[in-house]
Design a protein around this motif. Sequence first.
Motif, short mmCIF file in Angstrom:
data_model
loop_
_atom_site.label_atom_id
_atom_site.label_comp_id
_atom_site.label_asym_id
_atom_site.label_seq_id
_atom_site.Cartn_x
_atom_site.Cartn_y
_atom_site.Cartn_z
N ALA A 30 0.86 -1.19 0.00
CA ALA A 30 0.00 0.00 0.00
C ALA A 30 0.89 1.23 0.00
N ILE A 31 0.33 2.38 -0.36
CA ILE A 31 1.06 3.64 -0.26
C ILE A 31 0.32 4.59 0.66
N LYS A 32 1.10 5.45 1.34
CA LYS A 32 0.54 6.37 2.32
C LYS A 32 1.06 7.78 2.10
N LYS A 33 0.26 8.75 2.45
CA LYS A 33 0.73 10.15 2.41
C LYS A 33 -0.07 10.97 3.40
N THR A 34 0.61 11.91 4.03
CA THR A 34 -0.07 12.83 4.94
C THR A 34 -0.23 14.18 4.26
N PHE A 35 -1.46 14.63 4.14
CA PHE A 35 -1.76 15.93 3.55
C PHE A 35 -2.08 16.93 4.66
N LYS A 36 -1.50 18.13 4.56
CA LYS A 36 -1.76 19.19 5.55
C LYS A 36 -2.41 20.36 4.83
N PHE A 37 -3.45 20.90 5.43
CA PHE A 37 -4.15 22.04 4.83
C PHE A 37 -4.12 23.24 5.77
N LYS A 38 -4.81 24.30 5.36
CA LYS A 38 -4.80 25.54 6.15
C LYS A 38 -5.60 25.35 7.43
N PHE A 44 -11.39 19.35 4.85
CA PHE A 44 -12.59 18.58 4.55
C PHE A 44 -13.13 18.91 3.16
N GLY A 45 -12.90 20.13 2.72
CA GLY A 45 -13.29 20.49 1.35
C GLY A 45 -12.54 19.61 0.35
N TRP A 46 -11.26 19.43 0.61
CA TRP A 46 -10.44 18.55 -0.25
C TRP A 46 -10.96 17.11 -0.18
N MET A 47 -11.27 16.65 1.01
CA MET A 47 -11.79 15.28 1.15
C MET A 47 -13.08 15.12 0.35
N THR A 48 -13.90 16.13 0.36
CA THR A 48 -15.18 16.05 -0.34
C THR A 48 -14.97 15.92 -1.85
N ARG A 49 -14.05 16.70 -2.36
CA ARG A 49 -13.76 16.61 -3.79
C ARG A 49 -13.16 15.24 -4.10
N GLU A 55 -15.72 7.78 -5.48
CA GLU A 55 -16.99 7.11 -5.72
C GLU A 55 -17.20 6.88 -7.21
N LYS A 56 -16.85 7.87 -8.00
CA LYS A 56 -16.98 7.79 -9.46
C LYS A 56 -16.15 6.61 -9.99
N TRP A 57 -14.96 6.43 -9.44
CA TRP A 57 -14.07 5.35 -9.89
C TRP A 57 -14.28 4.07 -9.09
N ASN A 58 -15.18 4.10 -8.15
CA ASN A 58 -15.43 2.97 -7.26
C ASN A 58 -14.14 2.44 -6.64
N HIS A 59 -13.33 3.39 -6.20
CA HIS A 59 -12.07 3.02 -5.55
C HIS A 59 -11.85 4.01 -4.41
N HIS A 60 -11.88 3.50 -3.18
CA HIS A 60 -11.97 4.40 -2.02
C HIS A 60 -10.72 4.37 -1.15
N PRO A 61 -10.35 5.53 -0.64
CA PRO A 61 -9.17 5.58 0.23
C PRO A 61 -9.50 5.12 1.64
N GLU A 62 -8.45 4.75 2.39
CA GLU A 62 -8.56 4.67 3.84
C GLU A 62 -7.99 5.99 4.31
N TRP A 63 -8.73 6.74 5.07
CA TRP A 63 -8.19 8.05 5.49
C TRP A 63 -8.62 8.44 6.88
N PHE A 64 -7.67 9.16 7.52
CA PHE A 64 -7.83 9.58 8.91
C PHE A 64 -7.67 11.09 8.94
N ASN A 65 -8.66 11.77 9.46
CA ASN A 65 -8.62 13.23 9.53
C ASN A 65 -8.67 13.73 10.97
N VAL A 66 -7.74 14.60 11.29
CA VAL A 66 -7.83 15.39 12.52
C VAL A 66 -7.58 16.83 12.14
N LYS A 68 -6.74 19.83 10.45
CA LYS A 68 -6.27 20.20 9.12
C LYS A 68 -5.40 19.14 8.46
N THR A 69 -5.29 17.99 9.09
CA THR A 69 -4.42 16.92 8.61
C THR A 69 -5.23 15.73 8.12
N VAL A 70 -4.84 15.16 6.98
CA VAL A 70 -5.49 13.95 6.48
C VAL A 70 -4.41 12.94 6.11
#
Lengths: 102, 102
Positions: A30-38, A44-49, A55-66, A68-70
């Motif tokens: 698997a691959i992992k990355k931590t994204f930091k936002f303002k 959450f706006g980024w998560m929504t997009r 959903e469109k590609w029927n391929h879903h991430p495993e993601w953890f949000n606290v 501004k961090t995902v």
Amino acid sequence: MTELLSDTARKTTLEPLLKTGWKLDSNRDAIKKTFKFKDFADAFGWMTRAAIWAEKWNHHPEWFNVYKTVEVTLTTHDVGGLSTLDVKLARKLDTLAGEARA
Amino acid sequence: MTELLSDTARKTTLEPLLKTGWKLDSNRDAIKKTFKFKDFADAFGWMTRAAIWAEKWNHHPEWFNVYKTVEVTLTTHDVGGLSTLDVKLARKLDTLAGEARA
């Protein structure tokens, strides 16, 4: 039918991702990355997009949000490891994050 | 000013939550619950509604999503433990989940 990434694909498509902050998971294929936002709204706006593409590609991430961090992990459960879908979604997440931060 | 839940408040407001599936975290003063939905769209739809309340109240969950499952942890970082904000958000998450499943 989705298949595990071939050795060639790992060289050509996975290695470039590893230069943009994605890391191989030490416990599974698997691959992992931590994204930091303002702030939370930005994160959450980024998560929504991202969710709409997932959903469109029927391929879903495993993601953890606290706040501004995902933290995102991508793998393809159906094939038990990394597939082209993960590469495609990773690139999309990077693109969307770039737009979100712009 | 947000404060840690008093012993009385733990009896009157926290205990009822523990009967709806919330559990005390064994490592810190926090509560956790796993929400299951029909599918990803349903799970993420619920997260989106929850995110709006979280932002409105400026109190955000720690949450982990994989497909139709969302694991939520609530605590109040500013006070180093559970506060009335966590109880309020926990109740809202339950309400929104009930509506989502309705």
